[in-house]
Design a protein around this motif. Structure first.
Motif, PDB file in Angstrom:
ATOM      1  N   LEU A   1       8.843  15.691 -12.253  1.00  0.00           N
ATOM      2  CA  LEU A   1       8.233  14.358 -12.112  1.00  0.00           C
ATOM      3  C   LEU A   1       9.453  13.430 -12.383  1.00  0.00           C
ATOM      4  CD1 LEU A   1       6.003  12.048 -12.424  1.00  0.00           C
ATOM      5  CD2 LEU A   1       6.000  12.789 -14.786  1.00  0.00           C
ATOM      6  N   GLN A   2      10.474  13.564 -13.258  1.00  0.00           N
ATOM      7  CA  GLN A   2      11.587  12.808 -13.479  1.00  0.00           C
ATOM      8  C   GLN A   2      12.481  12.645 -12.148  1.00  0.00           C
ATOM      9  OE1 GLN A   2      14.401  14.473 -16.190  1.00  0.00           O
ATOM     10  NE2 GLN A   2      15.279  12.570 -16.486  1.00  0.00           N
ATOM     11  N   LYS A   3      12.419  13.823 -11.156  1.00  0.00           N
ATOM     12  CA  LYS A   3      12.829  13.380  -9.846  1.00  0.00           C
ATOM     13  C   LYS A   3      12.170  12.797  -9.063  1.00  0.00           C
ATOM     14  CE  LYS A   3      13.304  17.902  -9.282  1.00  0.00           C
ATOM     15  NZ  LYS A   3      13.779  19.160  -8.489  1.00  0.00           N
TER      16      LYS A   3
ATOM     17  N   SER B   1       0.663  -1.272   0.036  1.00  0.00           N
ATOM     18  CA  SER B   1      -0.003   0.134   0.022  1.00  0.00           C
ATOM     19  C   SER B   1       0.898   1.163   0.081  1.00  0.00           C
ATOM     20  CB  SER B   1      -0.819  -0.048   1.389  1.00  0.00           C
ATOM     21  OG  SER B   1      -1.775  -1.150   1.230  1.00  0.00           O
ATOM     22  N   CYS B   2       2.094   1.248   0.741  1.00  0.00           N
ATOM     23  CA  CYS B   2       2.953   2.296   0.616  1.00  0.00           C
ATOM     24  C   CYS B   2       3.472   2.593  -0.664  1.00  0.00           C
ATOM     25  CB  CYS B   2       4.126   2.139   1.618  1.00  0.00           C
ATOM     26  SG  CYS B   2       3.584   2.213   3.432  1.00  0.00           S
ATOM     27  N   ASN B   3       3.686   1.720  -1.375  1.00  0.00           N
ATOM     28  CA  ASN B   3       4.370   1.775  -2.743  1.00  0.00           C
ATOM     29  C   ASN B   3       3.232   2.319  -3.697  1.00  0.00           C
ATOM     30  OD1 ASN B   3       6.908   0.939  -2.077  1.00  0.00           O
ATOM     31  ND2 ASN B   3       6.543  -1.335  -2.722  1.00  0.00           N
ATOM     32  N   LYS B   4       1.935   1.841  -3.433  1.00  0.00           N
ATOM     33  CA  LYS B   4       0.832   2.093  -4.430  1.00  0.00           C
ATOM     34  C   LYS B   4       0.647   3.708  -4.215  1.00  0.00           C
ATOM     35  CE  LYS B   4      -1.416  -2.163  -5.331  1.00  0.00           C
ATOM     36  NZ  LYS B   4      -2.865  -2.908  -5.099  1.00  0.00           N
ATOM     37  N   GLY B   5       0.789   3.997  -2.764  1.00  0.00           N
ATOM     38  CA  GLY B   5       0.503   5.393  -2.563  1.00  0.00           C
ATOM     39  C   GLY B   5       1.492   6.334  -2.854  1.00  0.00           C
ATOM     40  N   VAL B   6       2.583   5.801  -2.962  1.00  0.00           N
ATOM     41  CA  VAL B   6       3.750   6.747  -3.785  1.00  0.00           C
ATOM     42  C   VAL B   6       3.518   6.979  -5.287  1.00  0.00           C
ATOM     43  CG1 VAL B   6       6.232   6.744  -4.436  1.00  0.00           C
ATOM     44  CG2 VAL B   6       5.576   6.352  -2.034  1.00  0.00           C
ATOM     45  N   ASN B   7       3.093   5.854  -5.847  1.00  0.00           N
ATOM     46  CA  ASN B   7       2.724   5.836  -7.287  1.00  0.00           C
ATOM     47  C   ASN B   7       1.733   6.759  -7.419  1.00  0.00           C
ATOM     48  OD1 ASN B   7       4.639   3.994  -8.121  1.00  0.00           O
ATOM     49  ND2 ASN B   7       3.590   2.192  -7.977  1.00  0.00           N
ATOM     50  N   ARG B   8       0.409   6.804  -6.701  1.00  0.00           N
ATOM     51  CA  ARG B   8      -0.706   7.723  -6.808  1.00  0.00           C
ATOM     52  C   ARG B   8      -0.153   9.017  -6.765  1.00  0.00           C
ATOM     53  NH1 ARG B   8      -3.341   3.149  -4.120  1.00  0.00           N
ATOM     54  NH2 ARG B   8      -4.929   2.297  -5.683  1.00  0.00           N
ATOM     55  N   ILE B   9       0.848   9.493  -5.865  1.00  0.00           N
ATOM     56  CA  ILE B   9       1.514  11.017  -5.647  1.00  0.00           C
ATOM     57  C   ILE B   9       1.971  11.180  -7.081  1.00  0.00           C
ATOM     58  CG2 ILE B   9       3.083  12.321  -4.652  1.00  0.00           C
ATOM     59  CD1 ILE B   9       2.284  10.899  -2.145  1.00  0.00           C
ATOM     60  N   ARG B  10       2.687  10.114  -7.532  1.00  0.00           N
ATOM     61  CA  ARG B  10       3.565  10.495  -8.963  1.00  0.00           C
ATOM     62  C   ARG B  10       2.462  10.531  -9.866  1.00  0.00           C
ATOM     63  NH1 ARG B  10       8.694   7.177  -7.423  1.00  0.00           N
ATOM     64  NH2 ARG B  10       7.380   5.202  -7.563  1.00  0.00           N
ATOM     65  N   LEU B  11       1.415  10.030  -9.753  1.00  0.00           N
ATOM     66  CA  LEU B  11       0.127  10.053 -10.975  1.00  0.00           C
ATOM     67  C   LEU B  11      -0.237  11.616 -10.711  1.00  0.00           C
ATOM     68  CD1 LEU B  11      -1.677   8.773 -13.029  1.00  0.00           C
ATOM     69  CD2 LEU B  11      -3.191   8.339 -11.222  1.00  0.00           C
ATOM     70  N   VAL B  12      -0.460  12.077  -9.655  1.00  0.00           N
ATOM     71  CA  VAL B  12      -0.913  13.512  -9.692  1.00  0.00           C
ATOM     72  C   VAL B  12       0.212  14.557 -10.097  1.00  0.00           C
ATOM     73  CG1 VAL B  12      -1.217  15.295  -7.852  1.00  0.00           C
ATOM     74  CG2 VAL B  12      -1.998  12.992  -7.311  1.00  0.00           C
ATOM     75  N   PHE B  13       1.418  14.157 -10.056  1.00  0.00           N
ATOM     76  CA  PHE B  13       2.513  15.080 -10.750  1.00  0.00           C
ATOM     77  C   PHE B  13       2.589  14.803 -12.300  1.00  0.00           C
ATOM     78  CE2 PHE B  13       3.537  15.913  -6.428  1.00  0.00           C
ATOM     79  CZ  PHE B  13       3.983  17.089  -6.366  1.00  0.00           C
ATOM     80  N   LYS B  14       2.234  13.413 -12.788  1.00  0.00           N
ATOM     81  CA  LYS B  14       2.199  13.214 -14.160  1.00  0.00           C
ATOM     82  C   LYS B  14       1.108  13.889 -14.737  1.00  0.00           C
ATOM     83  CE  LYS B  14       1.847   9.306 -17.388  1.00  0.00           C
ATOM     84  NZ  LYS B  14       1.613   7.800 -17.467  1.00  0.00           N
ATOM     85  N   TRP B  15       0.006  13.963 -14.200  1.00  0.00           N
ATOM     86  CA  TRP B  15      -1.325  14.567 -14.560  1.00  0.00           C
ATOM     87  C   TRP B  15      -0.870  16.133 -14.967  1.00  0.00           C
ATOM     88  CZ3 TRP B  15      -4.322  18.530 -12.673  1.00  0.00           C
ATOM     89  CH2 TRP B  15      -5.468  18.758 -13.482  1.00  0.00           C
TER      90      TRP B  15
ATOM     91  N   VAL C   1       2.098  17.485 -15.246  1.00  0.00           N
ATOM     92  CA  VAL C   1       3.055  17.580 -16.370  1.00  0.00           C
ATOM     93  C   VAL C   1       2.115  17.676 -17.642  1.00  0.00           C
ATOM     94  CG1 VAL C   1       4.758  16.716 -17.772  1.00  0.00           C
ATOM     95  CG2 VAL C   1       4.899  16.743 -15.345  1.00  0.00           C
ATOM     96  N   GLU C   2       1.269  16.792 -17.724  1.00  0.00           N
ATOM     97  CA  GLU C   2       0.245  16.643 -19.065  1.00  0.00           C
ATOM     98  C   GLU C   2      -0.506  17.954 -19.199  1.00  0.00           C
ATOM     99  OE1 GLU C   2      -3.647  14.071 -20.362  1.00  0.00           O
ATOM    100  OE2 GLU C   2      -2.305  13.291 -18.503  1.00  0.00           O
TER     101      GLU C   2
END
Length: 354
Positions: A164-166, A138-152, A154-155
């Motif tokens: 996002l790259q960092k 769940s911790c790893n998925k939570g981090v991925n969801r935060i990155r998803l926010v930043f990916k959106w 960037v988009e």
């Protein structure tokens, strides 16, 4: 090395300042509740988690020209998510997961400019997950969801691509190398535990358990069934599920019901083709089973494990391809996960064992 405890944002009432404790020393952050104090607090948390020295006398003021803040980015993303993560007019469970992941992000770094948010800050948010008792996955998925926010972001040209790259550089938590616990893998339920629960639950729950054992459907798929969805021609009944778990991947999902399953379904058929066959929620169904496990003093199991039970039974008698067809998996590796492709194969299984 044990990760230090995450500091707490507090209020020093005599001075009206916000403060936190680091290594037993007070660090004053500025006016309590101010953007400046929140930004300073987020920086300190990132340093503490990474093991860096915190100088209690060094402060950093909020830059009013810094641009979009984390608060604003998350708010914009959640407005997008409310319209995107919808199935049949209802929000999906992903909305709840996104809110859970972004809540500590906002609490720690809400007033931080988005392009100042870096890997150490992301790791500090992840440590908040760990401290809150989240399991490693769940911790790893939570981090991925935060990155998803930043990916959106960037988009939509709200976040610099380099930001996002960092964040992509933050590696996932590895098993055995983190304080976060791992959930035990879900396995098939043996007949003894199934029967123990069936003896303690009401007939509706008992029938749903048996139906899952026979057809391998997800509980959510069974609870969507209506009389009108059932194609009751031939020796095997069928039901096409239009809003199943993987519909957004353009995959079809058809349930097959053999003679034993048909006997159960017949008890719940209605004159109204649109009426749900089983009047119970997924939460109530799961709770009925777990409470029965506690009452019977046996190892707890949940409805989804019945798919593992079905998978093992089907694979033992028919093989991997038939199991893949019954469970509705697009890839054999997922079927392997459930069981230590066609509609024809699924119907063959239903005809013989369901």
């Amino acid at each position: 090395m044990k990760i230090p405890k995450v500091p707490t944002y507090g209020h020093h009432k005599p001075t009206g300042q916000a403060r936190c404790y680091v290594a037993g020393k007070s660090v004053y952050l500025g006016k309590y509740g101010s953007e400046e104090s929140r930004i300073r607090f987020g920086e300190i948390v990132a340093k503490v988690i990474s093991g860096r020295h915190v100088d209690p006398f060094v402060t950093k003021s909020a830059d009013p020209e810094a641009g979009l803040t984390i608060n604003e980015l998350v708010l914009a993303f959640m407005r997008h998510a409310d319209g995107h993560y919808v199935k049949n007019g209802e929000p999906t469970s992903e909305i709840h997961c996104l809110k859970a992941a972004t809540r500590p992000l906002v609490e720690l770094y809400g007033f931080t400019a988005v392009d100042e948010f870096g890997p150490l800050m992301l790791k500090a948010v992840r440590q908040n997950f760990v401290s809150s008792g989240w399991v490693r996955e769940s911790c790893n998925k939570g981090v991925n969801r935060i990155r998803l926010v930043f990916k959106w972001g960037v988009e939509n040209e709200l976040v610099a691509p380099g930001t996002l790259q960092k964040l992509q550089a933050v590696a996932p938590l590895l098993k055995g190398r983190t304080e976060a616990a791992d959930n035990a893998p879900r396995t098939a339920v043996d007949d003894v535990r199934i029967e123990a629960v069936k003896n303690l639950v009401r007939p509706l729950v008992r029938d749903l358990i048996e139906l899952q054992r026979l057809c391998g459907a997800r509980s959510g798929e069974l609870l969507k069934l209506t009389t009108g969805m059932l194609i009751r021609t031939g020796d095997v009944w069928k039901a096409d599920i239009s809003d199943h778990k993987t519909v957004h991947h353009d995959q079809s999902r058809t349930l097959h019901f053999g003679p034993q399953a048909q006997l159960i379904l017949t008890k719940y058929l209605s004159a109204d083709p649109d009426a749900k066959l089983f009047k119970i929620t997924r939460t109530a169904f799961c709770r009925s089973i777990t409470r029965a496990c506690e009452k019977a003093k046996i190892e707890r199991w949940v409805p989804h494990q019945m798919r593992h039970t079905n998978a093992n039974n089907v694979r033992e008698e028919f093989g991997l391809e038939h199991t893949q067809a019954v469970l509705g998996h697009a890839h054999a590796d997922m079927t392997q996960h459930y069981a230590k492709v066609s509609s024809k194969k699924a119907a063959e299984v239903a005809r013989k064992i369901g």
